[in-house]
Design a protein around this motif. Structure first.
Motif, short mmCIF file in Angstrom:
data_model
loop_
_atom_site.label_atom_id
_atom_site.label_comp_id
_atom_site.label_asym_id
_atom_site.label_seq_id
_atom_site.Cartn_x
_atom_site.Cartn_y
_atom_site.Cartn_z
N LEU A 52 49.96 12.86 -0.64
CA LEU A 52 49.79 13.38 -1.95
C LEU A 52 49.30 14.64 -1.05
N ALA A 53 48.45 14.86 -0.19
CA ALA A 53 48.23 16.08 0.68
C ALA A 53 49.66 16.60 1.23
N SER A 54 49.98 15.38 2.26
CA SER A 54 52.21 15.53 2.54
C SER A 54 52.39 16.39 2.31
N LEU A 55 52.53 17.58 3.35
CA LEU A 55 53.02 19.03 3.52
C LEU A 55 54.52 18.40 3.00
N SER A 56 54.62 17.35 3.15
CA SER A 56 56.54 17.24 3.36
C SER A 56 56.83 16.95 1.92
N HIS A 57 55.53 16.06 1.37
CA HIS A 57 55.95 14.57 0.26
C HIS A 57 55.98 15.93 -0.73
N LEU A 58 54.82 17.43 -0.82
CA LEU A 58 54.72 18.65 -1.40
C LEU A 58 56.38 18.80 -1.68
N GLU A 59 56.89 19.71 -0.90
CA GLU A 59 58.38 19.93 0.13
C GLU A 59 59.08 18.94 -1.14
N ARG A 60 59.38 18.05 -0.97
CA ARG A 60 60.34 17.37 -0.87
C ARG A 60 60.10 17.38 -3.06
N HIS A 61 58.95 16.87 -3.24
CA HIS A 61 58.90 16.25 -4.52
C HIS A 61 58.44 17.67 -5.55
N GLY A 62 57.75 18.45 -5.40
CA GLY A 62 56.69 20.03 -6.13
C GLY A 62 55.35 18.99 -6.46
N ASP A 63 54.60 20.14 -6.62
CA ASP A 63 53.28 19.65 -7.33
C ASP A 63 53.61 18.78 -8.21
N ASP A 64 53.54 19.36 -9.50
CA ASP A 64 53.68 18.86 -10.92
C ASP A 64 53.17 17.38 -10.75
N SER A 65 54.80 16.61 -9.46
CA SER A 65 55.33 15.39 -9.41
C SER A 65 54.11 14.38 -8.44
N ALA A 66 52.77 15.01 -7.50
CA ALA A 66 51.97 14.72 -7.28
C ALA A 66 50.11 14.85 -8.03
N THR A 67 51.05 15.43 -8.89
CA THR A 67 50.10 15.97 -10.07
C THR A 67 50.18 14.02 -10.92
N GLY A 68 51.61 13.95 -11.57
CA GLY A 68 52.18 12.74 -12.15
C GLY A 68 50.80 11.76 -10.95
N ILE A 69 51.92 11.59 -10.08
CA ILE A 69 51.31 10.37 -9.35
C ILE A 69 49.60 10.49 -9.51
N ALA A 70 49.29 10.74 -8.93
CA ALA A 70 48.00 11.41 -9.90
C ALA A 70 46.87 10.30 -10.56
N ALA A 71 47.67 10.92 -12.30
CA ALA A 71 47.70 10.35 -13.16
C ALA A 71 47.69 9.16 -13.46
N GLU A 72 48.51 8.63 -12.89
CA GLU A 72 49.20 6.60 -12.93
C GLU A 72 47.84 6.50 -12.03
N VAL A 73 47.39 6.81 -10.99
CA VAL A 73 46.61 6.46 -9.96
C VAL A 73 45.28 6.22 -11.31
N LEU A 74 45.19 6.79 -11.36
CA LEU A 74 43.89 7.15 -12.47
C LEU A 74 43.55 6.11 -13.67
N GLN A 75 44.90 5.47 -14.17
CA GLN A 75 45.20 5.52 -15.29
C GLN A 75 44.29 3.91 -15.11
N ARG A 76 45.37 3.78 -13.76
CA ARG A 76 44.75 2.30 -13.29
C ARG A 76 43.22 2.27 -12.76
#
Length: 247
Positions: A52-76
């Motif tokens: 999620l720290a990848s700049l390419s990921h943030l540029e493609r999907h945005g910060d809110d998307s990264a936070t959403g992925i982190a939320a799903e990981v935390l739930q698991r």
């Protein structure tokens, strides 16, 4: 907590650091137990795999998307387990020791500082912890890795406490982006993460405020006042976000 040598304390601080640098490994693969896999042994490597720290990921999907992925990981990570937690897990009070020490020094010097405010906030949180369970202890963008079976959190530290603590790290990351200093970003993160953690957004922001000062205390111990000030700047943005949320 038993006394430790300075070198072992420093190693422990660095292993659990809020603002840990992107994962690296000596060889092509790094092996560790991934909490998302129920503690099974997994092989993970940031070299060649997207985090999620990848700049390419943030540029493609945005910060809110990264936070959403982190939320799903935390739930698991925090899903209920049938077995009791291991006895050797570190309580949150111990991991916050550097913050309490710095705040006490400032108090004795007659200074009213952000460290004191954060320590008071941390004490209030610790005295009212909810849903205490095993925690990863180092969830940040560079420790959330894309794998064939989905996004995984790597490099767990083995803490025990309230699940909201595990998300505090995310507010100070990614290090390469100035967005961590923005009040609106802290508000957006709290809105996305708090439902996944089952806590109020303001309580999550309190954890982020306390932990940003803990990070600053670690950096001061390591002789890095510049990074300490950046951690405190994150805390000020988080505190402003909480005030705005409650207004």
């Amino acid at each position: 907590m038993a006394a430790r040598s300075r070198s072992s304390r420093r190693a422990r601080r660095r292993s659990a650091r809020l603002t840990a640098r992107p994962v690296s490994c000596a060889g092509p693969m790094a092996t560790g137990r991934c909490a998302c896999s129920g503690g099974r042994e997994t092989s993970c490597c940031s070299n060649g795999r997207e985090t999620l720290a990848s700049l390419s990921h943030l540029e493609r999907h945005g910060d809110d998307s990264a936070t959403g992925i982190a939320a799903e990981v935390l739930q698991r990570l925090h899903a209920a387990r049938d077995s009791p937690p291991p006895a050797a897990l570190t309580p949150l009070h111990d991991i916050l020791a550097a913050l309490f020490l710095k705040a006490e020094g400032d108090r004795r010097a007659g200074r009213r500082t952000q460290f004191i405010e954060a320590a008071e906030c941390a004490q209030a949180l610790l005295s009212s912890q909810r849903d205490v369970r095993p925690l990863h202890g180092d969830v940040h963008h560079a420790n959330i890795l894309s794998a064939p079976r989905g996004w995984l959190a790597i490099d767990p530290k083995g803490l025990i406490g309230e699940p909201a603590f595990d998300a505090a790290n995310l507010f100070c990351n990614p290090l390469e982006k100035d967005l961590r200093f923005r009040e609106d970003r802290a508000l957006s993160m709290a809105a996305i993460l708090s439902p996944a953690l089952g806590c109020a957004a303001e309580r999550l922001l309190d954890y982020a405020f306390a932990f940003s000062a803990l990070s600053a205390a670690w950096h001061l111990e390591d002789g890095d006042p510049g990074e300490a000030e950046r951690s405190l700047a994150v805390g000020r943005a988080v505190r402003a976000a909480r005030a705005r949320l409650m207004s």
